[in-house]
Design a protein around this motif. Structure first.
Motif, PDB file in Angstrom:
ATOM      1  N   ALA A   1      53.270 -51.696  23.563  1.00 38.71           N
ATOM      2  CA  ALA A   1      54.237 -50.629  23.318  1.00 38.71           C
ATOM      3  C   ALA A   1      55.030 -50.889  22.052  1.00 38.71           C
ATOM      4  N   SER A   2      55.133 -49.874  21.208  1.00 36.44           N
ATOM      5  CA  SER A   2      55.936 -49.979  19.984  1.00 36.44           C
ATOM      6  C   SER A   2      57.130 -49.029  19.996  1.00 36.44           C
ATOM      7  N   GLY A   3      57.339 -48.320  21.106  1.00 35.69           N
ATOM      8  CA  GLY A   3      58.447 -47.369  21.190  1.00 35.69           C
ATOM      9  C   GLY A   3      59.111 -47.438  22.551  1.00 35.69           C
ATOM     10  N   GLN A   4      60.284 -46.808  22.657  1.00 41.58           N
ATOM     11  CA  GLN A   4      61.087 -47.013  23.860  1.00 41.58           C
ATOM     12  C   GLN A   4      60.392 -46.517  25.127  1.00 41.58           C
ATOM     13  N   THR A   5      59.681 -45.389  25.047  1.00 39.70           N
ATOM     14  CA  THR A   5      59.043 -44.874  26.253  1.00 39.70           C
ATOM     15  C   THR A   5      57.896 -45.781  26.678  1.00 39.70           C
ATOM     16  N   GLY A   6      57.093 -46.187  25.724  1.00 40.39           N
ATOM     17  CA  GLY A   6      55.997 -47.103  26.036  1.00 40.39           C
ATOM     18  C   GLY A   6      56.511 -48.411  26.615  1.00 40.39           C
ATOM     19  N   ILE A   7      57.631 -48.886  26.112  1.00 43.37           N
ATOM     20  CA  ILE A   7      58.219 -50.133  26.627  1.00 43.37           C
ATOM     21  C   ILE A   7      58.652 -49.940  28.076  1.00 43.37           C
ATOM     22  N   LEU A   8      59.281 -48.799  28.379  1.00 44.81           N
ATOM     23  CA  LEU A   8      59.705 -48.542  29.759  1.00 44.81           C
ATOM     24  C   LEU A   8      58.496 -48.430  30.687  1.00 44.81           C
ATOM     25  N   ILE A   9      57.439 -47.812  30.190  1.00 43.39           N
ATOM     26  CA  ILE A   9      56.244 -47.637  31.017  1.00 43.39           C
ATOM     27  C   ILE A   9      55.551 -48.974  31.270  1.00 43.39           C
TER      28      ILE A   9
END
Lengths: 349, 349
Positions: free
Chosen positions: A184-192
């Protein structure tokens, strides 16, 4: 052997998704991403009124959410520029008073807000800032080639399927027994995914260095599936995209596009480049850190087109590019995976 | 009518230049830049021993410097990655104890160091962090075309004359009565000119937005001479360079090169691209925000070549590129200015 050199996130679940006054689905990317990929983690929505975006989750107030066992309020969208509006702060303060944690991926950090910090301390809540380096000392990129294989999703614009494509690739690669990890390189991907680095929020000198950290050395047959950010053709965000491209040193890129998109979202004076130019310019720039980089296909969002036109749109794109073309949400990504595997035999392990 | 929308710096002078344990001139860019462009401001040097780099300034200890009326210790170099070594912190603490101010352009902020903060408060000293957004809320780039004209220095590598070329251009344009302003994008340029934004230290999403702020709307015949950063061909810093290129929307670029440089400094696996590729790729990417961008010439550092070869090297580069080629330190920049003025008649005011 996958080594994670950056801190993992451990945010208490289940989540309540904070919609506040968002009306447009495009402004609720984080909430929609979590709901799509981690529906079991999402138990409520918090909206300022019934006029605002409805995710189909129960509408609870914060006290009822806490009583129902919800642990963390996750900010579900990002206002332009990543700022935290005062009325959102006031609502998140109420969430803390109700005993909930708060997680946010905005540039404006929760930890920088005195009221929220104070309330978190008083009520035993935790604040999670997804963006930023999260305490990590980021390195300057070395440009050193790393072991293992990497595919990066890139796009002609923002919000054009880069995260979705990468998540679907990971899911379907793993289903086929391939050793693959979504990065993940972005906040949504990190949360997922529970980890990663929000590349767009690091100090500019360390963009490529953060990207190198994100996809470390690995075993020869392992694939990192790296979520792209921004676009080389975006007047605000191209620097982020180029640093991520260089630091990722991808063996393959997947170009993401939307069939009906004519200009950069929110920038009507910036028409999208044609797909061939998009591929060529990405490859030219990517060769700096990986001379063997290839384009492994196109991810084309078809949702704006009538269903009857989908097959023809995919076929036309394949004719134009000579590359496999999919809509991950409709056709899946198997044709991209086939191409990646067939094409990677000669690449370094 | 030049509007400055970012905070100016007001650092008490004269300065003492902090060399610490630096031995190599390449590691003392800030000290050397200040000494070259603002010799009247530099009154002393602080070195750990006589083995370290000698700028030819008086060696004083901090107490003697304070007694001599020196006001601020300016950190004269940047260790790789912009970190502040512990032994430098210890020395800067002594400077504060002696009643001096401290200014630094490192990524590691003075204000983030508890000891330095405490000593500054106790002894009435000021801490100046040149890098970072210095309290400014940076905007997302809009891509909107701005009035006035802009020239940006770019390079095939770092430390290849971008700042020097821009400063010499400004000096010689003003000497010719042209309305011109140097716009600093890095810590040394900021110290020299008393303003600017260290573009490499902003949050990645705001690189181009910061660059837009750096060269605001102006009168039609005004030239912003914008200092470039990094290089599109640098494996660590290209993102910074691309964001600065897009946000600057230059009417003209000047490509900086060094005659004897064969690979990216510190990155032996990254040979420099040839000059034609360098020009073409900059222009291709710059057209996103200014379709009329031109290359107005080459700034070639000749200092590594024997003097007898200088004229031939410049002539050969002019033959290869069809563009004026100068070494600003030897020939000045008049030929670049002639080209800029001749070429800008048709451009928007």
């Amino acid at each position: 052997m996958t080594q994670i050199h950056y801190p993992a996130l451990d945010i208490p679940r289940p989540y309540g998704l904070f919609i506040a006054d968002i009306r447009d689905r495009l402004d609720a990317k984080t909430a929609l991403g979590l709901l799509e990929w981690r529906p079991d983690w999402c138990a409520a929505q918090f909206r300022f009124s019934n006029d605002h975006l409805d995710l189909g989750l129960p509408d609870l107030d914060f006290a009822a959410a806490a009583a129902a066992g919800i642990k963390t309020v996750v900010v579900g969208g990002a206002p332009f520029g990543g700022r935290l509006p005062p009325e959102w702060i006031a609502a998140l303060a109420e969430a803390l008073r109700a005993g909930l944690n708060v997680a946010s991926g905005l540039h404006d950090r929760l930890h920088d807000n005195e009221l929220l910090r104070k309330l978190a301390a008083e009520h035993g809540g935790q604040l999670f800032d997804i963006r930023g380096s999260r305490g990590l000392t980021l390195p300057v990129a070395t440009g050193r080639r790393r072991r293992g294989k990497r595919v990066l999703t890139v796009g002609l614009d923002c919000a054009i399927g880069k995260k979705f494509t990468a998540l679907m690739l990971e899911r379907q690669m793993i289903a086929r027994g391939i050793n693959a990890t979504f990065r993940a390189s972005g906040q949504t991907g990190i949360l997922i995914s529970g980890g990663g680095i929000a590349i767009d929020s690091v100090v500019a000198d360390f963009i490529a260095g953060a990207a190198e950290l994100l996809s470390p050395d690995n075993v020869p047959d392992h694939w990192d599936v790296i979520e792209g950010q921004g676009s080389l053709f975006h007047p605000a965000y191209a620097g982020v995209s180029l640093g991520l491209l260089h630091g990722s040193q991808p063996d393959a890129i997947i170009l993401c596009h939307e069939a009906a998109r004519m200009h950069v979202d929110g920038y009507p004076d910036f028409p999208l480049v044609d797909i061939q130019t998009g591929i060529a310019q990405h490859l030219e720039l990517a060769r700096l850190t990986n001379p063997d980089v290839r384009c492994a296909g196109i991810s084309l969002q078809l949702s704006q087109l009538p269903k009857a036109d989908h097959a023809a749109a995919l076929a036309a794109m394949e004719d134009r590019t000579g590359l496999p073309c999919v809509d991950p949400a409709i056709t899946g990504t198997d044709r991209l995976i086939d191409f990646l595997l067939a094409d990677s035999g000669s690449q370094r392990g």
